[in-house]
Design a protein around this motif. Structure first.
Motif, PDB file in Angstrom:
ATOM      1  N   MET A   1       1.019  -1.589  -0.027  1.00 56.27           N
ATOM      2  CA  MET A   1       0.146   0.166  -0.654  1.00 56.27           C
ATOM      3  C   MET A   1       1.197   1.335   0.222  1.00 56.27           C
ATOM      4  SD  MET A   1      -3.757   1.608   0.918  1.00 56.27           S
ATOM      5  CE  MET A   1      -4.403   0.016   1.674  1.00 56.27           C
ATOM      6  N   ILE A   2       1.640   0.431   0.762  1.00 59.23           N
ATOM      7  CA  ILE A   2       2.349   2.605   1.027  1.00 59.23           C
ATOM      8  C   ILE A   2       4.143   2.664  -0.963  1.00 59.23           C
ATOM      9  CG2 ILE A   2       4.799   0.692   1.237  1.00 59.23           C
ATOM     10  CD1 ILE A   2       4.460   4.853   1.991  1.00 59.23           C
ATOM     11  N   ALA A   3       3.366   1.677  -1.310  1.00 61.27           N
ATOM     12  CA  ALA A   3       4.135   2.029  -2.553  1.00 61.27           C
ATOM     13  C   ALA A   3       2.934   3.063  -3.633  1.00 61.27           C
ATOM     14  CB  ALA A   3       3.974   0.022  -3.619  1.00 61.27           C
ATOM     15  N   THR A   4       2.105   2.108  -3.586  1.00 61.17           N
ATOM     16  CA  THR A   4       1.371   3.503  -4.511  1.00 61.17           C
ATOM     17  C   THR A   4       1.202   4.932  -4.140  1.00 61.17           C
ATOM     18  OG1 THR A   4       0.038   1.315  -4.629  1.00 61.17           O
ATOM     19  CG2 THR A   4      -1.476   3.458  -5.010  1.00 61.17           C
ATOM     20  N   ALA A   5       1.345   5.277  -2.765  1.00 58.85           N
ATOM     21  CA  ALA A   5       0.995   6.544  -1.891  1.00 58.85           C
ATOM     22  C   ALA A   5       2.477   6.467  -2.366  1.00 58.85           C
ATOM     23  CB  ALA A   5       1.547   6.433  -0.731  1.00 58.85           C
ATOM     24  N   LEU A   6       4.077   6.445  -2.525  1.00 61.69           N
ATOM     25  CA  LEU A   6       5.148   6.771  -2.910  1.00 61.69           C
ATOM     26  C   LEU A   6       4.854   7.272  -4.492  1.00 61.69           C
ATOM     27  CD1 LEU A   6       7.781   4.631  -1.513  1.00 61.69           C
ATOM     28  CD2 LEU A   6       6.959   6.370  -0.904  1.00 61.69           C
ATOM     29  N   ILE A   7       4.280   6.076  -5.330  1.00 62.11           N
ATOM     30  CA  ILE A   7       4.532   6.140  -6.935  1.00 62.11           C
ATOM     31  C   ILE A   7       3.051   7.531  -7.231  1.00 62.11           C
ATOM     32  CG2 ILE A   7       3.051   4.921  -8.686  1.00 62.11           C
ATOM     33  CD1 ILE A   7       4.438   2.718  -7.964  1.00 62.11           C
ATOM     34  N   ALA A   8       2.166   7.767  -6.054  1.00 62.79           N
ATOM     35  CA  ALA A   8       1.652   8.982  -6.145  1.00 62.79           C
ATOM     36  C   ALA A   8       1.818   9.765  -6.157  1.00 62.79           C
ATOM     37  CB  ALA A   8       0.180   8.874  -5.836  1.00 62.79           C
ATOM     38  N   LEU A   9       2.515  10.259  -5.254  1.00 63.66           N
ATOM     39  CA  LEU A   9       3.905  11.371  -4.851  1.00 63.66           C
ATOM     40  C   LEU A   9       4.933  11.851  -5.833  1.00 63.66           C
ATOM     41  CD1 LEU A   9       4.471  10.654  -1.034  1.00 63.66           C
ATOM     42  CD2 LEU A   9       2.860  13.029  -2.539  1.00 63.66           C
ATOM     43  N   ALA A  10       5.181  10.599  -6.640  1.00 56.71           N
ATOM     44  CA  ALA A  10       6.190  10.609  -7.646  1.00 56.71           C
ATOM     45  C   ALA A  10       5.182  11.567  -8.863  1.00 56.71           C
ATOM     46  CB  ALA A  10       6.977   9.430  -7.958  1.00 56.71           C
ATOM     47  N   VAL A  11       4.395  10.618  -8.804  1.00 58.48           N
ATOM     48  CA  VAL A  11       3.367  11.433 -10.328  1.00 58.48           C
ATOM     49  C   VAL A  11       2.894  12.891  -9.923  1.00 58.48           C
ATOM     50  CG1 VAL A  11       0.988  11.186 -11.094  1.00 58.48           C
ATOM     51  CG2 VAL A  11       2.635   9.636 -10.732  1.00 58.48           C
TER      52      VAL A  11
ATOM     53  N   VAL B   1      -3.830   7.116  -0.006  1.00 55.70           N
ATOM     54  CA  VAL B   1      -3.706   5.971   0.886  1.00 55.70           C
ATOM     55  C   VAL B   1      -2.905   6.531   1.719  1.00 55.70           C
ATOM     56  CG1 VAL B   1      -1.224   4.828   0.257  1.00 55.70           C
ATOM     57  CG2 VAL B   1      -2.712   4.963  -2.036  1.00 55.70           C
ATOM     58  N   ALA B   2      -2.321   7.145   1.980  1.00 54.52           N
ATOM     59  CA  ALA B   2      -1.759   7.380   3.512  1.00 54.52           C
ATOM     60  C   ALA B   2      -2.296   7.126   4.569  1.00 54.52           C
ATOM     61  CB  ALA B   2      -1.439   8.751   3.369  1.00 54.52           C
TER      62      ALA B   2
ATOM     63  N   PRO C   1      -3.325   1.489   8.237  1.00 54.38           N
ATOM     64  CA  PRO C   1      -3.129   1.313   9.553  1.00 54.38           C
ATOM     65  C   PRO C   1      -2.018   1.806  10.227  1.00 54.38           C
ATOM     66  CG  PRO C   1      -2.771  -0.834   8.561  1.00 54.38           C
ATOM     67  CD  PRO C   1      -2.707   0.162   7.472  1.00 54.38           C
ATOM     68  N   ASP C   2      -0.652   1.417  10.032  1.00 50.22           N
ATOM     69  CA  ASP C   2       0.170   1.501  11.278  1.00 50.22           C
ATOM     70  C   ASP C   2       1.459   2.972  10.564  1.00 50.22           C
ATOM     71  OD1 ASP C   2      -0.443   0.035  12.877  1.00 50.22           O
ATOM     72  OD2 ASP C   2       0.449  -1.848  11.862  1.00 50.22           O
ATOM     73  N   PRO C   3       2.320   3.394  11.252  1.00 47.63           N
ATOM     74  CA  PRO C   3       2.891   4.322  10.709  1.00 47.63           C
ATOM     75  C   PRO C   3       3.922   4.317  10.060  1.00 47.63           C
ATOM     76  CG  PRO C   3       2.595   4.597  13.410  1.00 47.63           C
ATOM     77  CD  PRO C   3       1.903   3.367  12.463  1.00 47.63           C
TER      78      PRO C   3
ATOM     79  N   ALA D   1       2.929  13.655   5.949  1.00 52.27           N
ATOM     80  CA  ALA D   1       2.502  13.789   7.726  1.00 52.27           C
ATOM     81  C   ALA D   1       1.440  12.192   7.910  1.00 52.27           C
ATOM     82  CB  ALA D   1       2.066  14.483   8.720  1.00 52.27           C
ATOM     83  N   GLY D   2       1.119  12.087   7.387  1.00 45.11           N
ATOM     84  CA  GLY D   2      -0.210  11.009   7.099  1.00 45.11           C
ATOM     85  C   GLY D   2       0.445   9.769   7.022  1.00 45.11           C
ATOM     86  N   ILE D   3       1.302   9.684   6.256  1.00 41.36           N
ATOM     87  CA  ILE D   3       2.484   8.236   5.951  1.00 41.36           C
ATOM     88  C   ILE D   3       3.188   8.114   7.298  1.00 41.36           C
ATOM     89  CG2 ILE D   3       3.744   7.869   4.617  1.00 41.36           C
ATOM     90  CD1 ILE D   3       2.665   8.543   1.766  1.00 41.36           C
ATOM     91  N   ALA D   4       3.800   9.290   7.931  1.00 44.03           N
ATOM     92  CA  ALA D   4       4.555   9.049   8.841  1.00 44.03           C
ATOM     93  C   ALA D   4       3.772   8.175   9.951  1.00 44.03           C
ATOM     94  CB  ALA D   4       5.541   9.861   9.281  1.00 44.03           C
ATOM     95  N   HIS D   5       2.182   9.641  10.084  1.00 48.34           N
ATOM     96  CA  HIS D   5       1.232   8.699  12.185  1.00 48.34           C
ATOM     97  C   HIS D   5       0.691   8.015  11.586  1.00 48.34           C
ATOM     98  CE1 HIS D   5       4.448  12.545  12.541  1.00 48.34           C
ATOM     99  NE2 HIS D   5       4.560  12.295  13.863  1.00 48.34           N
TER     100      HIS D   5
END
Length: 166
Positions: free
Chosen positions: A1-11, A41-42, A46-48, A162-166
């Protein structure tokens, strides 16, 4: 799931590289969509996130803040001109692209590093530096629209981080 967020941020960060001559709002739409997906996604994580994925998310969020806002500011100017089509064209504030990228970078780094007071410092420095240029009413409107668009975009990107980190 974090991979999706990272790809979306890269886009979102790479959106200004899109050829947008025929569809000028395309870069803005792609940047906003990428950030929206990353934010969704962030929010669903469920977990930081920790370690390398967290560092990558923070770097990509700051990059998206700095570069992803590039197509958004001209879109905001276009919308503002449509709202007030009777007035003269606003004065061009030279160096606006570079100043905007640096402004968004500084705001995002301030928020991500846990120093939100840095936003006030950035805005104060920008206001003092631009004061001679914004005495004209139309230039000041241009300045305010560009600044608010940049800061809001940088805050949105920082919020995803911040959402991804917490």
């Amino acid at each position: 799931m974090i991979a999706t967020a990272l790809i979306a941020l890269a886009v979102a960060a790479l959106a200004p590289l899109l050829p947008t001559r025929k569809v000028p709002w395309l870069g803005s739409a792609v940047a906003a969509a990428g950030l929206a997906v990353a934010g969704a996604v962030a929010a669903a994580l469920p977990d930081p996130v920790t370690g390398v994925p967290l560092v990558l998310a923070l770097v990509l969020a700051v990059a998206a803040a700095a570069t992803g806002g590039v197509p958004l500011v001209p879109l905001a100017f276009t919308i503002a001109r449509r709202q007030d089509s009777t007035g003269p064209e606003p004065a061009v504030l030279h160096g606006g692209l570079v100043i905007g990228v640096l402004e968004r970078l500084a705001v995002a780094v301030s928020v991500v590093s846990g120093w939100p007071e840095g936003i006030a410092v950035v805005l104060a420095v920008k206001g003092l530096a631009r004061y001679p240029d914004v005495r004209d009413a139309h230039a000041s409107e241009h300045f305010i629209i560009g600044t608010f668009t940049s800061v809001l975009w940088a805050l949105a990107c920082s919020g995803v981080a911040a959402g991804i980190a917490h």
